[in-house]
Design a protein around this motif. Structure first.
Motif, short mmCIF file in Angstrom:
data_model
loop_
_atom_site.label_atom_id
_atom_site.label_comp_id
_atom_site.label_asym_id
_atom_site.label_seq_id
_atom_site.Cartn_x
_atom_site.Cartn_y
_atom_site.Cartn_z
N LEU A 1 0.84 -1.23 -0.12
CA LEU A 1 0.04 -0.03 0.03
C LEU A 1 0.87 1.26 -0.11
CD1 LEU A 1 -2.78 -1.08 2.54
CD2 LEU A 1 -3.05 -1.20 0.16
N LEU A 2 1.84 1.31 0.75
CA LEU A 2 2.65 2.57 0.90
C LEU A 2 3.50 2.68 -0.12
CD1 LEU A 2 3.88 4.83 2.74
CD2 LEU A 2 5.60 3.32 3.71
N VAL B 1 1.63 1.67 -17.21
CA VAL B 1 2.96 1.57 -16.80
C VAL B 1 3.51 1.49 -15.40
CG1 VAL B 1 5.13 2.89 -17.29
CG2 VAL B 1 3.45 2.49 -19.28
N GLY B 2 2.81 2.73 -14.70
CA GLY B 2 3.00 2.43 -13.35
C GLY B 2 2.50 1.48 -12.34
N LEU B 3 1.33 0.88 -12.78
CA LEU B 3 0.80 -0.38 -12.35
C LEU B 3 1.66 -1.63 -12.45
CD1 LEU B 3 -1.73 -1.83 -10.87
CD2 LEU B 3 -2.72 -2.12 -12.99
N GLY C 1 7.63 -4.96 -8.92
CA GLY C 1 8.42 -4.59 -8.18
C GLY C 1 8.06 -5.08 -6.57
N THR C 2 6.78 -5.14 -6.26
CA THR C 2 6.47 -5.95 -5.22
C THR C 2 6.54 -7.50 -5.09
OG1 THR C 2 4.39 -5.51 -5.84
CG2 THR C 2 5.17 -4.12 -4.00
N GLY D 1 -1.76 -5.79 -2.39
CA GLY D 1 -1.88 -4.18 -1.76
C GLY D 1 -1.51 -3.33 -2.50
N ALA D 2 -0.30 -3.34 -3.43
CA ALA D 2 -0.06 -2.33 -4.44
C ALA D 2 -1.02 -2.17 -5.54
CB ALA D 2 1.55 -2.73 -4.83
#
Length: 272
Positions: free
Chosen positions: A130-131, A147-149, A155-156, A219-220
């Motif tokens: 989340l953070l 792209v950001g998603l 990454g997570t 969460g991300a």
């Protein structure tokens, strides 16, 4: 005074002026004639304003830069798995074990420490996702969207196994040494590890995490989707206010104001 010029005070070449009735409103002035034409190298104010917005806020299609941004974000998030693993190892309790002739067994019939280790990793991983999504939403402002998603999810997904391996290896060398050298009946502790998650290998090449290792990515993804859904900008990127680009229209001269009509009760000056 002549037939062609009955008024001796007016020149011959001066055209006749229409008579003005007191109290009448003069015809409106043609403002289009007073507006300066747009030159060959200039653009109208509206077109120039739109071009400036597109130049500043529309992301050019550069696939190499996009790929580099995604890879950089993924590697940075994967590196953040190291402090996440250290925090998990500090919070998760060790499990007490006993040395036997067959190996180490739990000192208690139903220990709660392994469940607590899974619970701490799940909570920390979910909060981490989340953070991270919230921070990446503001850091990569010009890459908001798919792209950001993709960057935050990949990454997570990498950060979770990194955190798991870093956390479980703290104190693992001491546990292995005691397991090999301690006499039977000696009690010691086993460092935290996961029982509700792990990594499977697809075709022996591709690692596929499962269990609570997927919670950071979950969460991300949820946080990033909520931020996109509640964004007030249709393009997900901040759009400027019209006042920010007032310099574009400042180069275009404003049309002169129309002359004020004479007062209705103004008397016409006497002639001759």
């Amino acid at each position: 005074m002549s037939p062609d010029n009955p008024d001796p005070e007016r020149p011959v070449d001066e055209p006749d002026q229409p008579s003005r009735t007191p109290g009448a409103t003069p015809p409106p002035a043609d403002l289009s004639a007073a507006t300066p034409p747009v030159g060959p190298g200039q653009l109208p104010a509206s077109t120039a304003y739109q071009s400036v917005l597109e130049l500043r806020y529309d992301e050019p299609r550069r696939p190499l830069r996009t790929v580099a941004t995604v890879l950089g974000a993924v590697l940075a998030l994967a590196a953040l798995g190291v402090p996440l693993g250290l925090l998990w190892a500090a919070l998760a309790p060790d499990t007490p074990v006993l040395k036997t002739a067959e190996g180490a067994i739990y000192a208690e019939p139903q220990p709660e420490q392994p469940i607590a280790a899974d619970g701490w990793f799940s909570l920390l991983g979910l909060a981490f996702g989340l953070l991270v999504a919230l921070v990446l939403w503001f850091v990569l402002r010009r890459r908001r969207g798919p792209v950001g998603l993709v960057a935050v999810v990949l990454g997570t997904l990498l950060a979770a196994p990194v955190a798991w391996q870093v956390g479980r290896r703290i104190g693992l060398a001491t546990f292995d040494r005691l397991l090999a050298t301690a006499p039977a009946g000696q009690a010691f502790s086993k460092p935290a590890d996961l029982r509700a998650g792990g990594v499977d290998w697809l075709l022996g090449v591709l690692p596929v995490p499962h269990g609570n290792l997927l919670l950071p990515a979950f969460g991300a993804a949820v946080m990033y989707t909520l931020l996109a859904g509640w964004s007030r900008w249709p393009g997900l990127r901040p759009e400027p206010e019209p006042g920010e680009f007032s310099w574009v229209s400042a180069g275009t001269p404003a049309p002169p104001a129309a002359p004020e009509p004479p007062a209705p009760d103004a008397a016409e000056p006497p002639r001759g």
